[in-house]
Design an enzyme around this catalytic site. Structure first.
Site, mmCIF file in Angstrom:
data_model
loop_
_atom_site.group_PDB
_atom_site.id
_atom_site.type_symbol
_atom_site.label_atom_id
_atom_site.label_comp_id
_atom_site.label_asym_id
_atom_site.label_seq_id
_atom_site.Cartn_x
_atom_site.Cartn_y
_atom_site.Cartn_z
ATOM 1 C CD GLU A 282 0.833 -6.123 5.467
ATOM 2 O OE1 GLU A 282 0.001 -6.103 4.552
ATOM 3 O OE2 GLU A 282 1.521 -7.137 5.747
ATOM 4 N N GLY B 244 -0.153 -5.125 0.706
ATOM 5 C CA GLY B 244 -1.336 -5.027 -0.144
ATOM 6 C C GLY B 244 -1.133 -5.647 -1.510
ATOM 7 C CD GLU C 275 -3.441 -7.601 2.592
ATOM 8 O OE1 GLU C 275 -3.918 -7.882 3.706
ATOM 9 O OE2 GLU C 275 -3.140 -6.430 2.266
ATOM 10 C CB ALA D 68 -0.912 -0.007 1.225
#
Length: 259
Positions: free
Chosen positions: A133, A110, A113, A67
């Site tokens: 993360e 992300g 994911e 992200a």
């Protein structure tokens, strides 16, 4: 309006479209705008009768390195709640057509994911996959703890989520996280080849079969079998079922129309 952070390639193979994430300087970090553009592109392609399978890629250096931390670093819990960035992920999850991820380089946080939202994954030898993360004082929030655990099991998922360990492509293959590993120069070509083979099947059957496989992660075995059976019966109302079986009997290649 022309998207800024993705590139859409139509018909890279019969009935196959390709979406390329395009923030190369940021290693395709997933900011809100990119995710919004991806969501809208998938909605359009999902409704396009000339598209049966979608390939999603980044570039050779990165599928997506996570992200966009700069967008989140100064946010409060209420800010994050109000932005509701994960609603976009929920919409992407509802794409009915198969999505094949072509992954090279980093697929982290992300990015990992997003990769796991896809239905099949072709990775280059240079792929590095993980959920780091924890090193930022947070944890996965877009499905990492759930989809990763279902794919690789509790022990490895715990190690990856709690220590930030990255997997090589070969390790990911052995763990059952991805479909295959290919030389870096071939990763996109191989993903498109897999997409083309998938797209040659009945588009009606593809959607219902994908839906049934995904149901296995959300239901008991008995409920899943009941759902599978209903989708199986439903396909006998399609012209593609009649064409597929007649072509088999006549020893010819079926011509599926998605009806």
């Amino acid at each position: 309006m022309q998207p800024e952070y993705i590139i859409i390639h139509q018909q890279v193979a019969p009935y196959v479209a390709h979406i390329q994430l395009n923030r190369p300087k940021e290693l395709n970090a997933l900011n809100l705008q990119l995710m919004g553009e991806l969501r809208e592109a998938l909605k359009v392609l999902d409704a396009d009768e000339q598209v049966r399978v979608i390939v999603l890629s980044g570039n050779e250096k990165a599928f997506a390195a996570g992200a966009d931390i700069k967008q989140m670093a100064d946010k409060t819990a209420i800010d994050m709640f109000n932005v509701d960035q994960f609603s976009t992920w929920d919409t992407i999850k509802k794409t009915k057509k198969p999505i094949i991820a072509a992954v090279s380089g980093f697929a982290l946080g992300g990015g990992c994911e997003l990769m796991m939202l896809c239905d099949m994954i072709v990775a280059s030898e240079t792929a590095r996959l993980g959920q780091p993360e924890i090193k930022l004082g947070i944890m996965p929030g877009a499905g990492g703890t759930q989809r990763l655990t279902r794919a690789v099991g509790k022990a490895l998922a715990m190690e990856m989520v709690l220590t930030g360990r990255l997997l090589t492509a070969e390790e990911a293959l052995q763990a059952g996280l991805i479909n295959r590993v290919v030389p870096t120069e071939l990763y996109l070509q191989e993903a498109i080849k897999l997409a083309a083979a998938t797209a040659s099947m009945s588009p009606v059957a593809l959607k219902l079969a994908k839906e049934a496989v995904l149901k296995a992660f959300e239901t008991s075995l008995e409920e899943g079998l009941h759902f599978e059976r209903k989708n199986f019966y439903l396909l006998f109302a399609s012209e593609d079922q009649q064409e597929g079986m007649q072509a088999f009997i006549e020893k010819r290649t079926p011509v599926f129309k998605g009806k």
